[in-house]
Design a protein around this motif. Structure first.
Motif, PDB file in Angstrom:
ATOM      1  N   ARG A   7       1.042  -1.036   0.365  1.00 20.16           N
ATOM      2  CA  ARG A   7      -0.150  -0.284  -0.168  1.00 20.16           C
ATOM      3  C   ARG A   7       0.685   1.316  -0.384  1.00 20.16           C
ATOM      4  NH1 ARG A   7      -4.346   0.634  -1.688  1.00 20.16           N
ATOM      5  NH2 ARG A   7      -5.413  -0.911   0.013  1.00 20.16           N
ATOM      6  N   GLU A  39     -10.386   3.057   2.281  1.00 16.92           N
ATOM      7  CA  GLU A  39      -8.799   3.587   1.408  1.00 16.92           C
ATOM      8  C   GLU A  39      -8.674   5.256   2.023  1.00 16.92           C
ATOM      9  OE1 GLU A  39      -7.880   1.434  -3.033  1.00 16.92           O
ATOM     10  OE2 GLU A  39      -8.550   3.124  -2.871  1.00 16.92           O
ATOM     11  N   ALA A  50      -3.624   3.709  -3.912  1.00 19.35           N
ATOM     12  CA  ALA A  50      -5.138   3.795  -4.089  1.00 19.35           C
ATOM     13  C   ALA A  50      -5.643   2.942  -5.284  1.00 19.35           C
ATOM     14  CB  ALA A  50      -5.777   4.463  -3.088  1.00 19.35           C
TER      15      ALA A  50
END
Length: 285
Positions: free
Chosen positions: A174, A238, A188
């Motif tokens: 991430r 997110e 994202a």
């Protein structure tokens, strides 16, 4: 390191599309619409001076599309990429790096221009720059799904690769740390595959370029998700994760599309993460 705001112009998008399932009676409190239900949005880039590098994050819509295309988006205002670079004492040839958060036309259209008067050939706008994307998003954009096909315009994208100036950032989970000195990247996937949100470490502060993870302060409540997002439930997750991080770490959020507010901070409240302050970037530098 020095940071400069570079406004590339304003455009309009349908308010319902920008706020998804949220009723107009709620979203128009922060983003009033005109008689055609269109709201004004900025295309605000960030210029970073760091040693011998001059990096531009996103580069607006450009000027090479047809009159019919532009008529759908009501471009207005006096700002332009070249004009505001000149005010800062720079030209496009000074740019060493162009960081593209993603390849939708309002973020990357300015990367490519017509090379001749009869509009048969294109060239990159920044001839001395590397253009930074990532392999997952590049594949997603060059083999577009039907939902996003109208936003991924091949004339904005393919010339970058053909020029030999394209570079990929490797995605490691991430958050990819230290892509460049003083920059981390949050990936994202809700809006589009592998959108990149750069986080700058600047004089003890963290500044996040929010791109389309948070278009405006009006999008801070979690359900306020754009109708353009390909995976809205993932955006919920997110955005929640990132806004909590911003509240915990007092991260300054630089807003690319908010036509009123350049930057904001958020805080924890009983209703969840909510807006704390809005300000111009120069006020905190």
């Amino acid at each position: 390191m020095k940071l400069h705001v570079v406004n590339t112009g304003n455009f309009k998008l349908d308010g319902g599309a920008m706020f998804g399932v949220v009723p107009k009676t709620l979203w128009e409190r922060t983003n009033p619409a005109d008689e055609k239900n269109m709201c004004t949005w900025s295309m605000r880039s960030l210029l970073i001076e760091d040693g011998d590098r001059l990096m531009l994050i996103d580069c607006g819509i450009g000027d090479k599309q047809s009159e019919k295309f532009f008529s759908h988006y009501y471009l207005h205002g006096d700002d332009s990429l070249d004009g505001n670079l000149k005010k800062l004492g720079f030209s496009r040839d000074d740019i060493t790096d162009v960081f593209l958060t993603h390849l939708h036309f309002d973020h990357c259209g300015g990367a490519v221009e017509w090379a001749n008067d009869d509009h048969t050939h294109t060239r990159t706008t920044f001839k001395n720059a590397h253009f930074w994307s990532n392999e997952l998003h590049w594949k997603w954009a060059t083999e577009p799904n039907a939902r996003e096909k109208a936003s991924f315009l091949k004339e904005n994208i393919l010339p970058i690769q053909e020029s030999g100036q394209l570079k990929y950032i490797e995605r490691n989970g991430r958050i990819t740390e230290k892509v460049f000195p003083n920059m981390d990247v949050f990936f994202a996937d809700g809006h589009t595959e592998s959108q990149m949100i750069p986080i700058l470490n600047y004089n003890g502060k963290k500044i996040a370029f929010m791109a389309d993870l948070l278009p405006s302060t009006g999008h801070i409540p979690l359900p306020y998700v754009m109708g353009y997002d390909t995976r809205p439930l993932l955006t919920l997750d997110e955005k929640g994760q990132f806004l909590n991080k911003c509240a915990d770490e007092e991260i300054i959020m630089f807003l690319e599309h908010d036509s009123v507010n350049e930057c904001c901070t958020v805080q924890h409240t009983e209703k969840g993460v909510r807006l704390k302050d809005t300000f111009k970037l120069e006020e905190v530098l």
